[in-house]
Enzyme design. Structure first.
Site, PDB file in Angstrom:
ATOM      1  N   ASP A   1       0.879  -1.179   0.000  1.00  0.00           N
ATOM      2  CA  ASP A   1       0.000   0.000   0.000  1.00  0.00           C
ATOM      3  C   ASP A   1       0.914   1.226   0.000  1.00  0.00           C
ATOM      4  O   ASP A   1       2.134   1.110   0.172  1.00  0.00           O
ATOM      5  CB  ASP A   1      -0.911   0.000   1.243  1.00  0.00           C
ATOM      6  CG  ASP A   1      -1.815   1.229   1.287  1.00  0.00           C
ATOM      7  OD1 ASP A   1      -2.367   1.608   0.230  1.00  0.00           O
ATOM      8  OD2 ASP A   1      -1.957   1.843   2.367  1.00  0.00           O
ATOM      9  N   SER A   2       0.308   2.406  -0.115  1.00  0.00           N
ATOM     10  CA  SER A   2       1.103   3.628  -0.079  1.00  0.00           C
ATOM     11  C   SER A   2       1.665   3.895   1.321  1.00  0.00           C
ATOM     12  O   SER A   2       2.611   4.661   1.461  1.00  0.00           O
ATOM     13  CB  SER A   2       0.229   4.814  -0.489  1.00  0.00           C
ATOM     14  OG  SER A   2      -0.852   4.939   0.417  1.00  0.00           O
TER      15      SER A   2
ATOM     16  N   CYS B   1      -4.660  -1.569  -1.699  1.00  0.00           N
ATOM     17  CA  CYS B   1      -4.743  -0.132  -1.939  1.00  0.00           C
ATOM     18  C   CYS B   1      -5.846   0.108  -2.966  1.00  0.00           C
ATOM     19  O   CYS B   1      -5.753  -0.387  -4.106  1.00  0.00           O
ATOM     20  CB  CYS B   1      -3.388   0.343  -2.477  1.00  0.00           C
ATOM     21  SG  CYS B   1      -3.403   2.060  -3.017  1.00  0.00           S
TER      22      CYS B   1
ATOM     23  N   HIS C   1      -7.170   2.825   3.999  1.00  0.00           N
ATOM     24  CA  HIS C   1      -6.922   3.651   5.195  1.00  0.00           C
ATOM     25  C   HIS C   1      -8.223   3.885   5.987  1.00  0.00           C
ATOM     26  O   HIS C   1      -8.191   4.133   7.192  1.00  0.00           O
ATOM     27  CB  HIS C   1      -6.371   5.027   4.808  1.00  0.00           C
ATOM     28  CG  HIS C   1      -4.913   5.058   4.504  1.00  0.00           C
ATOM     29  ND1 HIS C   1      -4.370   4.526   3.358  1.00  0.00           N
ATOM     30  CD2 HIS C   1      -3.867   5.581   5.202  1.00  0.00           C
ATOM     31  CE1 HIS C   1      -3.059   4.724   3.361  1.00  0.00           C
ATOM     32  NE2 HIS C   1      -2.720   5.366   4.466  1.00  0.00           N
TER      33      HIS C   1
END
Ligand code: DGL
Length: 272
Positions: A12-13, A75, A189
């Site tokens: 993921d980021s 993500c 998130h």
């Protein structure tokens, strides 16, 4: 760098993909995990399509180099904007959009679904298109919530925090005026803000957690491919980031049962 053959690779980021890690650890306790959080380049959701494509490939190539057996793009942004990389990588690969839409379509009673995600995700209409391909009669209302990413990356998730409440109220306003009965948390998130969102929307709205749905789907892929580990091994997780490990360690405990203290390594992602 040790090879982690037989592990599940997840990227993921930043911290968001840990919502998938948490669920994978719950439902597949025998599996080892290699996690990459691209903390040096977060957020992805406000970047160009070209940048997101480049980052997705580098992240996946790093995990492949680690020897993982399957890669999860945990993500929503990558899953919405970058192509399916399975052929390119020669490995099973999944994103979050398909499993999340599948569950949302099963859960809604009135066929009115809200989707929240990053700006890139919402601009791509990935969730809406996926749902309406199967259920053209469903109404899908979209809202980008890009600032949620910065809040979560900075540990600002307390539903009693006034700042959190204000931002949630602002972003949820279009849904309050509609009659959606289901909201997709289309960025990994966002499950960290689920309590604040649920409070704002009330108990009659069901929230669909993209991290959790992806973990369930990952288990299905592994099972069908005969790759699921059930040998009693106690699964370990190995974490890698592209910025300093300290910040990641500080907030990762919010997502996970156990904080990954002293188990986070820095890598130079530009080398991949
Ligand atoms: N967690 C990611 C997502 O699911 C990326 C958020 C971001 O970096 O903007 O979209």
């Amino acid at each position: 760098m040790n090879s982690k053959l037989n592990a599940i690779g997840i990227f993921d980021s930043g911290l968001g993909g840990l919502t998938a890690v948490r669920e994978i650890q719950k439902i597949m306790p025998n599996e080892d995990i290699v996690y990459f959080g691209d903390t040096g380049r977060v957020p992805y959701g406000s970047k160009s399509r070209e940048a997101i494509n480049k980052y997705a490939r580098q992240d996946a190539r790093f995990l492949k180099k680690m020897g993982v057996k399957l890669i999860v793009a945990a993500c929503g942004t990558v899953s919405s904007v970058a192509p399916d990389l399975s052929e390119e990588l020669g490995l099973p690969y999944t994103g979050v959009v398909y499993p999340t839409c599948f569950t949302a379509a099963q859960v809604t009673k009135n066929g009115k679904i809200g989707v929240i995600g990053t700006a890139a995700t919402i601009n791509s209409h990935s969730y809406k298109r996926r749902i309406q391909a199967k259920h053209p009669e469903f109404e899908v209302l979209e809202q980008h919530c890009q600032l949620f990413v910065s809040f979560v990356e900075n540990g600002l998730v307390d539903p009693d925090d006034e700042l959190v409440q204000m931002l949630v109220r602002r972003y949820m306003a279009p849904f309050k005026e509609s009659s959606v009965d289901t909201i997709i948390l289309g960025c990994t998130h966002f499950p960290l803000l689920a309590e604040a969102i649920q409070r704002e929307m009330g108990e009659n709205v069901t929230l669909i957690d993209s991290g959790k749905e992806t973990a369930i789907y990952t288990k299905k892929i592994l099972d069908e491919a005969g790759l699921l580990r059930d040998d009693g091994h106690k699964g370990e997780a190995y974490y890698y980031v592209s910025d300093t490990p300290a910040d990641f360690e500080k907030f990762a405990g919010l997502f996970l049962q156990n904080s990954p203290e002293n188990r986070v390594e820095h890598i130079n992602i530009e080398e991949y």
